[in-house]
Design an enzyme around this catalytic site. Sequence first.
Site, short mmCIF file in Angstrom:
data_model
loop_
_atom_site.label_atom_id
_atom_site.label_comp_id
_atom_site.label_asym_id
_atom_site.label_seq_id
_atom_site.Cartn_x
_atom_site.Cartn_y
_atom_site.Cartn_z
N ASP A 74 -23.56 26.36 10.02
CA ASP A 74 -22.32 25.80 10.57
C ASP A 74 -21.31 25.53 9.47
O ASP A 74 -21.64 25.50 8.29
CB ASP A 74 -22.62 24.51 11.35
CG ASP A 74 -23.28 23.43 10.51
OD1 ASP A 74 -24.15 23.77 9.69
OD2 ASP A 74 -22.92 22.24 10.66
N GLU A 136 -25.46 20.78 9.88
CA GLU A 136 -25.58 20.06 8.62
C GLU A 136 -24.29 19.29 8.37
O GLU A 136 -24.31 18.19 7.85
CB GLU A 136 -25.83 21.05 7.48
CG GLU A 136 -26.41 20.40 6.23
CD GLU A 136 -25.34 19.79 5.34
OE1 GLU A 136 -25.70 18.89 4.57
OE2 GLU A 136 -24.18 20.18 5.41
ZN ZN Z 1 -22.84 22.50 3.18
#
Ligand code: ZN
Length: 384
Positions: A74, A136
């Site tokens: 992501d 994340e």
């Molecule tokens: Zn990162």
Amino acid sequence: MATQSALVELLARLVGFDTTSAKSNLDLIAFVQDYLDGHGVTSTLVPSEDGKKACLFATIGEGAGGVGLSGHSDCVPVTGQKWASGPFTLTERDGKLYGRGTCDMKGFIACVLASVPLFKSVALKEPIHIIISYDEEVAAPGCRPLIARVGTDLPQPRVVIIGEPTSMQVIDGHKRIDVYRTTVTGKEAHSSLPSLGVNAISVAAKLVDEIDRMAAEIAAKENDLHFEPPCSTMSVGMIEGGTAPNIVPKTCAFRWQIRSLPGAEIGHVPEALAAFAARDLLPAMRKVAPAAAVETESQTSVPAFSAPPQSEAVNLAMALTGANRTSGVSYATEAGLFEQAGCSSVVCGPGDIAQAHAADEFVAVAQLEACLKFLDDLTARLRA
Ligand SMILES: [Zn+2]
């Protein structure tokens, strides 16, 4: 070593998937799975609860242990940013590859994928694991369900290298992140008669001020020069409240975070904020509105990372990069979670964190080349 053209082509494909954290990463994962399949590598997907996202785990070679190469798929939003070229179209200018996620951290994933033919071409004495995660960037690592399976129905890597952008420096520690939401409940009133209400925004302002005061107090006490800044930090990042200028607002909520040094005791901060509210704010609020309240809830928490002395992962990354020193960083990664799961971990990857979340994010071609060489040397070390 993988060729630069293969690498750039892979990176262009990865950047082409808009995997902003709020969106699905399934198209990217399907592309990676296809690519690995094409090289005779099977992968396991670990879907999110709602099925809109997935992590991928793939193993090349046989046997126990091995080295995990971990990256998140992501990236942060481009909303409100002014880009010189389309953020989801890889563009090369002056030895730099521009695009959202090039630096954080599709560049690393592209290097790993481009090296798959190399990994496959040698007999490995220990396996190489490819781990791709999601979420994340929203401090709620989607790798948690995957890590929970490591050592049960998924192999447990001996070492995990998290390829976050460190300019290929060896990072052996990072801070912990705790995210909180504080909600103030006051009482609505017409703004011509403010004393009949309890202004939630005014109360929130005092709480924000208290958070800043506590942050300064902590900063004055801590001084760990392995980190920049050398102390735990706190900041308020979002606030919302009120409905109209002529209404005393009933509610105001703000989100804030603490980034604490490994080992720092910060658990008392939300309690201290509650104590401040109980002592200095709530008595006056409740005289006007008995139901007035100040409530803080923990939203997410990412553990700190502190590699133990003689960490296998740190020693390996130092040997592969030739580095003679390590440092700590103030951003969080998945290293703390992998380390908790019994995998010796280190953070080391291409690109500079300074470009990571900015407009015109880029990764220098030279950084990707350094990462390819790193993976090349890793393969040589793992050769049977
Ligand atoms: Zn990162």
